[in-house]
Design a protein around this motif. Structure first.
Motif, PDB file in Angstrom:
ATOM      1  N   GLY A   1      14.160  14.339  12.630  1.00  0.00           N
ATOM      2  CA  GLY A   1      15.619  14.319  12.698  1.00  0.00           C
ATOM      3  C   GLY A   1      16.293  14.420  11.343  1.00  0.00           C
ATOM      4  N   ILE A   2      15.755  15.252  10.447  1.00  0.00           N
ATOM      5  CA  ILE A   2      16.324  15.426   9.109  1.00  0.00           C
ATOM      6  C   ILE A   2      17.105  16.736   9.081  1.00  0.00           C
TER       7      ILE A   2
ATOM      8  N   GLU B   1       7.996  22.797   6.737  1.00  0.00           N
ATOM      9  CA  GLU B   1       9.184  21.950   6.585  1.00  0.00           C
ATOM     10  C   GLU B   1      10.053  21.951   7.841  1.00  0.00           C
ATOM     11  N   ARG B   2      10.236  23.116   8.478  1.00  0.00           N
ATOM     12  CA  ARG B   2      11.160  23.169   9.617  1.00  0.00           C
ATOM     13  C   ARG B   2      10.699  22.289  10.772  1.00  0.00           C
ATOM     14  N   PRO B   3       9.445  22.389  11.241  1.00  0.00           N
ATOM     15  CA  PRO B   3       9.040  21.465  12.316  1.00  0.00           C
ATOM     16  C   PRO B   3       9.062  20.005  11.898  1.00  0.00           C
ATOM     17  N   THR B   4       8.826  19.721  10.600  1.00  0.00           N
ATOM     18  CA  THR B   4       8.902  18.334  10.134  1.00  0.00           C
ATOM     19  C   THR B   4      10.324  17.813  10.221  1.00  0.00           C
ATOM     20  N   MET B   5      11.296  18.631   9.817  1.00  0.00           N
ATOM     21  CA  MET B   5      12.699  18.231   9.898  1.00  0.00           C
ATOM     22  C   MET B   5      13.120  17.996  11.344  1.00  0.00           C
ATOM     23  N   ILE B   6      12.654  18.844  12.261  1.00  0.00           N
ATOM     24  CA  ILE B   6      12.979  18.667  13.677  1.00  0.00           C
ATOM     25  C   ILE B   6      12.325  17.402  14.209  1.00  0.00           C
ATOM     26  N   ARG B   7      11.060  17.186  13.826  1.00  0.00           N
ATOM     27  CA  ARG B   7      10.322  16.033  14.347  1.00  0.00           C
ATOM     28  C   ARG B   7      10.949  14.711  13.914  1.00  0.00           C
TER      29      ARG B   7
ATOM     30  N   CYS C   1       0.856  -1.196   0.000  1.00  0.00           N
ATOM     31  CA  CYS C   1       0.000   0.000   0.000  1.00  0.00           C
ATOM     32  C   CYS C   1       0.885   1.237   0.000  1.00  0.00           C
ATOM     33  N   GLY C   2       0.281   2.376  -0.195  1.00  0.00           N
ATOM     34  CA  GLY C   2       1.013   3.634  -0.164  1.00  0.00           C
ATOM     35  C   GLY C   2       1.279   4.092   1.260  1.00  0.00           C
ATOM     36  N   HIS C   3       2.176   5.055   1.399  1.00  0.00           N
ATOM     37  CA  HIS C   3       2.553   5.566   2.714  1.00  0.00           C
ATOM     38  C   HIS C   3       2.583   7.091   2.662  1.00  0.00           C
ATOM     39  N   LEU C   4       2.131   7.709   3.727  1.00  0.00           N
ATOM     40  CA  LEU C   4       2.106   9.165   3.793  1.00  0.00           C
ATOM     41  C   LEU C   4       3.518   9.718   3.962  1.00  0.00           C
ATOM     42  N   HIS C   5       3.804  10.785   3.231  1.00  0.00           N
ATOM     43  CA  HIS C   5       5.077  11.486   3.361  1.00  0.00           C
ATOM     44  C   HIS C   5       5.105  12.186   4.731  1.00  0.00           C
ATOM     45  N   PRO C   6       6.296  12.307   5.352  1.00  0.00           N
ATOM     46  CA  PRO C   6       6.358  12.995   6.655  1.00  0.00           C
ATOM     47  C   PRO C   6       5.711  14.366   6.666  1.00  0.00           C
ATOM     48  N   LEU C   7       5.823  15.117   5.561  1.00  0.00           N
ATOM     49  CA  LEU C   7       5.171  16.436   5.505  1.00  0.00           C
ATOM     50  C   LEU C   7       3.666  16.309   5.660  1.00  0.00           C
TER      51      LEU C   7
END
Length: 396
Positions: free
Chosen positions: A366-367, A358-364, A117-123
């Protein structure tokens, strides 16, 4: 010689200053030789563990372990190999073979085959959490499907002058086809033109020759505030005025230099509240409540400049991992020069704030490099492996 001296067979004497080796006994019994000969004839020799270890150390013997098995016929012994049946088929039932066939037992503890199945992107995961927070706070989502905006709605309606550096080609993507929008509501456009060029509503404006040619240029929207401007204009058209709480989360486009933290396309999160007699205190309280639901408690503000908000503030949050304050967004109160031409009553104030997704996603997650989150270098396995986003939300 050392072993012979240690066994007491030889001894060293010093006569005339020179050492001599002399016999200490008349006869000897070589126990080592005796034991080794016995072992070579498979005769059991009783020696202590220390002697065995010494023989091994001197490489006179080695220990070999021999394992033997006794095999006998079991209850299910057979000379033929028959594969157990896994399914009770129609053929087995009709032929009656099911009575003599052996069936494979079911393992109810075994995991099933993973479903492709498909998977949701972190964003999208973080976006879903942000959206839920806005809905919990009573906000309504704005339609953000208009990626192409006229410069009028993207800049002029926000009281941003036509000479502003953000409107240059090195900051904004301009369209070549169609290069210009077809229509702008003439009455509202004249009000915006007047407040820019000569001033109105108690403002002296910018004092320049406002040109409709600049306002008609089509651009890729540089912020979702263009959507907020359209929604506020629609709210001003309604009589009597009704307070609104709006939010948007969608893509914006800027002619940025690409690096580890900047892309030409990113997401903006924006919240807008329009109501009578709300103040800067309401803005501060709403922002603190919003960020507390993100799990961010330590918030502080710094005065800033923005063409369409006054006062304007940058939002900083304390990052426990970095142990320093990090800028997380901007905020302010929309200027009367923006609101009054929309026929919004003079006692209605509008507060707004925005931040990137994008910034909170990267922090969440670890990117460190935004190009590992968005773009052609994204590892699809990263999208598959990342867990659901769960922010530490609570309300005060």
């Amino acid at each position: 010689m050392s072993k012979a001296i240690q066994a007491g067979w030889l001894k060293i004497q010093k006569e005339g200053g020179e050492p001599k080796v002399v016999r200490a006994v008349d006869s000897i019994v070589d126990t080592v030789q005796k034991n080794l000969k016995a072992l070579s004839k498979d005769v059991t020799v009783n020696v202590d563990l220390a002697t065995v270890n010494e023989y091994k150390k001197r490489k006179l013997m080695q220990q070999v372990t021999v394992t033997s098995y006794k095999i006998s016929k079991g209850n299910h012994f057979t000379t033929t190999i028959e594969k157990p049946e896994t399914d009770l088929t129609l053929e087995l039932i009709s032929s009656g073979d099911w009575k003599v066939k052996k069936f494979k037992t079911y393992n109810f503890n075994a995991l099933g085959t993973p479903v492709a199945c498909g998977h949701l992107h972190p964003l999208l995961k973080v976006r879903s959490e942000f959206r839920q927070i806005f809905l919990e706070m009573g906000f309504s989502e704005m339609p953000t499907n208009r990626f192409i905006e006229s410069s009028f709605w993207n800049f002029d309606a926000l009281f941003q002058p036509q000479q502003h550096p953000a409107r240059d080609a090195h900051d904004t993507f301009f369209l070549t086809r169609p290069a210009n929008c077809s229509t702008i509501e003439p009455t509202y456009m004249e009000k915006v033109k007047k407040v820019h060029s000569v001033g109105d509503y108690g403002s002296q404006g910018y004092g320049y020759n406002w040109k409709i040619e600049e306002a008609q240029k089509n651009v890729m929207r540089t912020h979702t505030t263009a959507v907020s401007a359209r929604m506020l204009y629609a709210a001003g058209e309604q009589k009597p005025f009704k307070p609104v709480k709006l939010f948007s989360i969608d893509r914006v486009f800027r002619n940025e230099t690409l690096d580890a933290t900047h892309l030409a396309e990113f997401h903006q999160v924006e919240g807008v509240v329009a109501d009578r007699n709300i103040t800067l205190g309401h803005l501060l309280g709403t922002i603190k409540q919003f960020f507390s639901r993100l799990g961010i408690e330590k918030i502080r503000f710094k005065p800033a400049y923005n063409p369409y908000t006054e006062p304007s503030m940058e939002i900083f949050a304390y990052h426990p991992g970095l142990k320093r304050w990090v800028e997380v967004g901007n905020s302010g109160m929309f200027r009367p020069e923006m609101l009054l031409p929309m026929d919004i009553p003079s006692d209605v104030h509008v507060i707004a704030w925005g931040l990137s997704l994008e910034r909170p996603t990267m922090i969440r997650y670890g990117i460190d490099n935004i190009r590992d989150l968005v773009g052609p270098k994204v590892d699809l396995q990263m999208v598959y492996n990342n867990p659901l986003c769960r922010l530490d939300k609570h309300s005060n």
